[in-house]
Design an enzyme around this catalytic site. Structure first.
Site, PDB file in Angstrom:
ATOM      1  N   GLU A 166       0.852  -1.185   0.000  1.00  0.00           N
ATOM      2  CA  GLU A 166       0.000   0.000   0.000  1.00  0.00           C
ATOM      3  C   GLU A 166       0.895   1.246   0.000  1.00  0.00           C
ATOM      4  O   GLU A 166       1.889   1.268   0.727  1.00  0.00           O
ATOM      5  CB  GLU A 166      -0.898   0.036   1.243  1.00  0.00           C
ATOM      6  CG  GLU A 166      -1.902   1.164   1.171  1.00  0.00           C
ATOM      7  CD  GLU A 166      -2.829   1.238   2.399  1.00  0.00           C
ATOM      8  OE1 GLU A 166      -2.658   0.456   3.345  1.00  0.00           O
ATOM      9  OE2 GLU A 166      -3.717   2.095   2.370  1.00  0.00           O
ATOM     10  N   ALA A 307       2.165   0.185  10.713  1.00  0.00           N
ATOM     11  CA  ALA A 307       1.805  -1.201  10.478  1.00  0.00           C
ATOM     12  C   ALA A 307       0.888  -1.291   9.273  1.00  0.00           C
ATOM     13  O   ALA A 307       0.330  -0.287   8.835  1.00  0.00           O
ATOM     14  CB  ALA A 307       1.097  -1.781  11.697  1.00  0.00           C
ATOM     15  N   MET A 308       0.723  -2.518   8.757  1.00  0.00           N
ATOM     16  CA  MET A 308      -0.023  -2.701   7.520  1.00  0.00           C
ATOM     17  C   MET A 308      -0.915  -3.935   7.592  1.00  0.00           C
ATOM     18  O   MET A 308      -0.488  -5.000   8.015  1.00  0.00           O
ATOM     19  CB  MET A 308       0.991  -2.819   6.360  1.00  0.00           C
ATOM     20  CG  MET A 308       0.374  -3.092   5.018  1.00  0.00           C
ATOM     21  SD  MET A 308      -0.703  -1.713   4.498  1.00  0.00           S
ATOM     22  CE  MET A 308      -1.835  -2.587   3.443  1.00  0.00           C
ATOM     23  N   HIS A 342      -6.270  -1.742  15.251  1.00  0.00           N
ATOM     24  CA  HIS A 342      -6.544  -1.031  14.002  1.00  0.00           C
ATOM     25  C   HIS A 342      -6.320  -1.946  12.790  1.00  0.00           C
ATOM     26  O   HIS A 342      -7.199  -2.074  11.932  1.00  0.00           O
ATOM     27  CB  HIS A 342      -5.639   0.199  13.920  1.00  0.00           C
ATOM     28  CG  HIS A 342      -5.763   0.987  12.658  1.00  0.00           C
ATOM     29  ND1 HIS A 342      -6.512   2.127  12.576  1.00  0.00           N
ATOM     30  CD2 HIS A 342      -5.229   0.803  11.423  1.00  0.00           C
ATOM     31  CE1 HIS A 342      -6.448   2.611  11.345  1.00  0.00           C
ATOM     32  NE2 HIS A 342      -5.668   1.826  10.628  1.00  0.00           N
ATOM     33  N   GLU A 343      -5.171  -2.577  12.752  1.00  0.00           N
ATOM     34  CA  GLU A 343      -4.881  -3.422  11.581  1.00  0.00           C
ATOM     35  C   GLU A 343      -5.817  -4.625  11.541  1.00  0.00           C
ATOM     36  O   GLU A 343      -6.277  -5.030  10.479  1.00  0.00           O
ATOM     37  CB  GLU A 343      -3.411  -3.869  11.581  1.00  0.00           C
ATOM     38  CG  GLU A 343      -2.383  -2.744  11.675  1.00  0.00           C
ATOM     39  CD  GLU A 343      -2.588  -1.591  10.698  1.00  0.00           C
ATOM     40  OE1 GLU A 343      -3.222  -1.791   9.645  1.00  0.00           O
ATOM     41  OE2 GLU A 343      -2.128  -0.471  11.001  1.00  0.00           O
TER      42      GLU A 343
HETATM   43  N1  BES Z   1      -2.975   0.978   5.835  1.00  0.00           N
HETATM   44  C1  BES Z   1      -2.184   1.644   6.785  1.00  0.00           C
HETATM   45  C2  BES Z   1      -0.719   1.522   6.551  1.00  0.00           C
HETATM   46  C3  BES Z   1      -0.180   2.300   5.397  1.00  0.00           C
HETATM   47  C4  BES Z   1      -0.285   3.634   5.377  1.00  0.00           C
HETATM   48  C5  BES Z   1       0.454   1.721   4.374  1.00  0.00           C
HETATM   49  C6  BES Z   1       0.239   4.353   4.324  1.00  0.00           C
HETATM   50  C7  BES Z   1       0.959   2.436   3.325  1.00  0.00           C
HETATM   51  C8  BES Z   1       0.879   3.758   3.300  1.00  0.00           C
HETATM   52  C9  BES Z   1      -2.449   1.132   8.190  1.00  0.00           C
HETATM   53  O1  BES Z   1      -3.684   0.566   8.387  1.00  0.00           O
HETATM   54  C10 BES Z   1      -2.376   2.308   9.081  1.00  0.00           C
HETATM   55  O2  BES Z   1      -3.213   3.147   9.012  1.00  0.00           O
HETATM   56  N2  BES Z   1      -1.339   2.372   9.894  1.00  0.00           N
HETATM   57  C11 BES Z   1      -1.080   3.470  10.761  1.00  0.00           C
HETATM   58  C12 BES Z   1      -1.356   3.128  12.186  1.00  0.00           C
HETATM   59  C13 BES Z   1      -2.791   3.188  12.521  1.00  0.00           C
HETATM   60  C14 BES Z   1      -3.042   2.816  13.942  1.00  0.00           C
HETATM   61  C15 BES Z   1      -3.428   4.515  12.241  1.00  0.00           C
HETATM   62  C16 BES Z   1       0.374   3.798  10.601  1.00  0.00           C
HETATM   63  O3  BES Z   1       1.096   3.041   9.964  1.00  0.00           O
HETATM   64  O4  BES Z   1       0.772   4.816  11.091  1.00  0.00           O
HETATM   65 ZN    ZN Z   2      -5.250   1.897   8.663  1.00  0.00          ZN
END
Ligand code: BES
Ligand code: ZN
Length: 918
Positions: A166, A307-308, A342-343
């Protein structure tokens, strides 16, 4: 930025994470970043081109099935992708496949024969003359994960392979329709050296494995759920694992595994517990049950984000998995709990129902942040959680909404999607979801969610689909709510209350306006749910009646006009109104409450958020007066008294000490500077005013602070909520006391540092010492280093504390730290800690001679060639340059121009810099 212990602790964590207005923004947990708005005019002919929402077109080819075959090697990796392609109409035309320039194309085959009718361009390949009915497309590519420093696509973290796809990383692996509305069933075969990579993981279920000869082995994974390529994941390496299980609400067994480097196996328990709690909560609250027999989490050290949510194979930044009381703070524990949740929650809100295109990102992120916030509120103190979330929104999102990068939660255009993982999409997006709950009630909200899944499971949809599900499930007309999706800018809402003793009525006169933002000159009023209560002279909530209907003790006004008036009847005595309870809409509120009213609400409001808010309004007003008046600083006795009262509340048997710690916090410099006029902000003056308030309160309340420290010092660490709260309060007091220029305080802090049996206390003390030019600071830093140099995550804290110090001339120290073995510019966490930490310092980043700005620009230029995402996150510290006084803003602007002139500037940095300068 000197701060209370609590605040400083947050900063240490935040600087390792994401991205807000400034890289060190006070986000305890997320990595969300700054962002961009309406398209900037490209500087030159070949400047990167924006992508527009209005240009969305459905894919002409479906990918029914994809088989991936990876041969992982030390020099390069071969990837074979076999795709079942289904044209969606008789003349579907050319097929465009995204593909990065770094991908070597080996060959293309269609239905078994070599295919040469394609054209390669910088962003992919276009295939023409394809069969008009379903066919098999084979694409072979070769990639070099070992050379991938962008940490997108397939790359190496330490000795292991991992992926991050992503938003648009899959195109760095192979040529593909890398867009979220192309959903397919993936099968993945991985072949690799058995000794080096004993663990080979991908999405879904393991369906085959075995020996591949030549010292190699293989696994084959099948994911039965159709998904977009951004949810694909692969991990290969030498990893240890802990395992647990979860029995779902219908009695299915799910195996849960967390993979980490062997030496970290003792640090995974909290993440596992958090996962199990999340699975249970999603069943209990939303009726959502996990849909596979296996759920894996893998921790890696080199990761751009937090995280992803890859299907059944979540990949985490190791700082959001690994924790022991000795090595991680209470804030780290809370962040891990929230991010694991969250994930996991994305499995439904994101994976099962995904986004049609990236303009819809808030559909999954805003909703999932709302869900993780609610989860954490249920697991911990709800009021304190809400206060923290709103504080973060104000500290990072409000500034973004008020600057050159302002954009709606559903943007209209972007150059680089990575730049749109913003606090606006995430945090304001979560507030928008929360407003549905406020308007429709908990049950109504749940009905909307149920209908959303019923309609859209397995689909790639839009925020409009979510809106429709909420409305249709409740028979509600929320058309005036829609501008929340399309308008940027934080609405200004004014509410003036007045009591009519003769008529026994209380009237609220409301008005709103949404400020102009780049590319949006005209705005319309938007539905703001305003939750209000009336607190009677006895301190109790009154029963509310309006238009003859009863509203309990909190009424939700549906305020969607430029102006409106609401009158409560039967109000027996003059009340104090409690407005915008629980922060029921993400707006900037102005009221006609007096100082006495605020003091009354601080003591009596039944709404925890507004109890806190009343105190913050007082403190904010005080700081702003000091900054603006130009007079010598003085402290009103009323404020000191109010703070003393808050602190003395800690003695009550049922005291919520975490709340008290929050209530004691003086608004940060970033928050304060948002209230000052554009072009006037002098960070040194804001710093001085806040420091005066902290120092004066510390001086006048010294005895109370010391008594609170003593009363809340546990003999031994425990992770019980009450002990955590006591720790938070104690450390907030130590943070206050550190403002005193008293050698015995430094000595006391050092003693506590040395004796601490947990990282929360250690870091709080270290942070309290970090701004003091005293021998204890040096000793403590050295001892900390000696004790923890083997642990990179703890070293990040050590880096961040030093770079964030407000001791003057700290840049030289930061430069030296960049050369130390604890730093590595290729590791995002280290950059966020050390460089991000510096950006949080009014004294050093904003040094009047511009040395901080020049240093940051040097780092951005260096980072730009290595990792565009990290570079653009760092450069965002410059985006609000216009708000500063002329000398500083000119110096920041000059650095932005210098960066823009760098040859081969990444699209990531180009977008942020060009829009900032626009
Ligand atoms: N889908 C995102 C991770 C992501 C963000 C991948 C941007 C690639 C580009 C994941 O679900 C996410 O939102 N992660 C957050 C933490 C969350 C608790 C808000 C992060 O990585 O900061
Ligand atoms: Zn997210």
């Amino acid at each position: 930025m000197r701060a209370t212990g609590l605040r400083a602790m947050h900063r240490a964590v935040a600087s390792m994470t994401l991205h807000s207005g400034t890289p060190s923004g006070a986000r305890g947990q997320r990595c969300v970043r700054s962002a961009a708005s309406a398209a900037a005019a490209p500087a030159t002919e070949n400047a990167p081109k924006p992508i527009y929402l209005k240009d969305y077109a459905k894919p002409q080819y479906a990918f029914a099935k994809v088989d991936l075959d990876f041969a992982l090697g030390e020099a390069s990796t071969a990837v074979k992708s076999t795709i079942r392609v289904e044209p969606q109409s008789a003349n579907a035309g050319d097929l465009f496949l995204h593909g990065d320039e770094s991908v070597e194309l080996v060959q293309i085959m269609v239905d078994g024969g070599a295919f040469t009718s394609y054209k390669r361009s910088p962003k992919g390949i276009t295939l023409s003359g394809l069969p008009q009915s379903a066919f098999e497309l084979v694409i072979e590519t070769r990639i070099k994960p070992q050379e991938n420093t962008a940490l997108e696509g397939l790359y190496k973290s330490g000795k292991n392979f991992c992926t991050q796809c992503e938003a648009e990383g899959f195109r760095r692996i192979t040529f593909y329709q890398d867009r979220p509305d192309v959903m397919s069933i993936f099968t993945t075969k991985i072949t690799a050296d058995k000794a080096k990579y004993p663990v080979l993981l991908s999405n879904g279920n393991l369906i085959d494995s075995g020996d591949a000869g030549d010292g190699k082995h293989f696994t084959v994974w099948e994911d039965p759920w159709a998904k977009p390529a951004y949810l694909f994941a692969l991990v290969a390496g030498e990893l240890g694992m802990i395992e647990d299980k979860f029995t779902t609400m219908t009695g299915k067994n799910v195996t849960l595994r967390i993979f980490v480097e062997e030496h970290n196996l003792d640090k995974c328990e909290h993440a596992m517990t958090s996962l199990i709690k999340s699975m249970k909560w999603d069943e209990d609250v939303f009726g959502l049950e996990y849909d596979l027999e296996l759920f894996n989490i893998v921790a890696v050290d080199d990761f751009n984000m937090g995280a992803m949510e890859n299907k059944s194979l979540n990949i985490f930044n190791s700082r959001l998995v690994l924790a022991t009381p000795e090595s991680a703070t209470d804030a780290d524990y809370a962040a891990i709990e929230g991010v694991v949740a969250h994930e996991y929650f994305h499995n439904y809100t994101g994976n099962r129902v995904t986004c049609r295109d990236w303009f819809q990102l808030s559909l999954k992120e805003g909703l999932t942040v709302y869900r993780d916030q609610e989860f954490s509120a249920d697991m911990n103190s709800r009021g304190v959680k809400r206060i923290g979330d709103v504080a973060r929104l104000r500290m990072s999102q409000f500034p973004q909404d008020n600057g050159p990068m302002a954009h709606p939660i559903r943007p209209e255009s972007y150059i680089k999607m990575d730049n749109f993982y913003t606090v606006t999409i995430y945090e304001k997006g979560a507030e928008v979801v929360r407003m549905y709950e406020t308007l429709l009630g908990k049950d109504g909200f749940r009905k909307g969610m149920d209908l959303y899944f019923e309609r859209h499971d397995g689909q790639a949809v839009t925020t409009e689909d979510f809106f429709n599900a909420m409305c249709d499930a409740n028979g509600a007309d929320l058309s005036s709510f829609k501008p929340w999706y399309s308008q940027a800018g934080t609405p200004n809402v004014t509410v003036d209350g007045s009591y009519d003793a003769a008529a026994k009525t209380f009237t609220l006169k409301c008005s709103q306006n949404v400020p102009k933002t780049p590319g949006q000159d005209t705005k319309i009023p938007v539905m703001c749910p305003i939750a209000v209560g009336l607190v009677g002279p006895d301190g109790k909530d009154m029963e509310l009646t309006m238009d003859g209907a009863s509203h309990g003790t909190t009424a939700v006004l549906r305020f969607d006009q430029a102006e409106a008036t609401y009158t409560f009847t039967g109000v027996a005595a003059k009340p104090v109104p409690s407005i915008l309870r629980n922060f029921s809409a993400p707006v900037k509120l102005t009221t006609n409450l007096t100082e006495d009213d605020l003091v009354f609400l601080m003591a009596n409001d039944s709404d925890a958020f507004n109890r806190w808010e009343a105190g913050q309004t007082l403190l904010r007003g005080l700081c702003l007066n000091l900054i603006k008046s130009g007079e010598p600083f003085t402290m009103p006795a009323s404020i000191t008294d109010a703070m003393r009262k808050i602190l003395s509340g800690a003695k009550a048997p049922d005291a919520d000490k975490a709340f008290i710690a929050r209530a004691m916090m003086v608004p940060g410099e970033g928050e304060l500077s948002e209230f000052l006029e554009q072009g006037t902000v002098d960070p040194a003056a804001v710093y001085a005013a806040r420091k005066f308030v902290m120092t004066t309160l510390a001086t006048e309340l010294r005895a109370d602070l010391e008594a609170t420290v003593a009363a809340n010092s546990a003999a031994k660490y425990s992770n019980e909520p009450a002990d955590r709260a006591a720790r938070t309060l104690k450390n907030a007091c130590i943070g206050y006391l550190s403002y005193l220029d008293a050698p015995e305080i430094a000595a006391m802090t050092y003693e506590r540092f040395a004796a601490a049996d947990n990282m929360t206390d250690k870091i709080s003390c270290l942070s309290a010492l970090s701004g003091k030019d005293c021998p204890e600071r040096v000793t403590a830093l050295d001892e900390f280093y000696a004790a923890w140099k083997h642990d990179p995550l703890v070293m990040n804290k050590w880096l961040g504390i030093q770079s964030g110090s407000s001791l003057p001339n700290n840049i030289a120290n930061v430069k030296a730290l960049m050369k130390s073995s604890a730093f590595d510019i290729k590791n995002p966490n280290k950059v966020y800690s050390l460089i991000g930490g510096l950006c949080g310092s009014s004294v050093n980043f904003h040094a009047a001679d511009g040395s901080g700005y020049e240093f940051l620009a040097d780092v951005v230029i260096q980072l730009d060639d290595l990792n565009g995402q990290v570079a653009s996150r760092m450069v965002s510290a410059f985006t609000r340059w216009k708000k500063y006084e002329p000398t500083r803003s000119a110096a920041m602007k000059a650095q932005l121009e210098r960066i823009l002139a760098k040859p081969g500037l990444s699209e990531n940095v180009f977008e942020i810099v060009s829009k900032s300068l626009d």
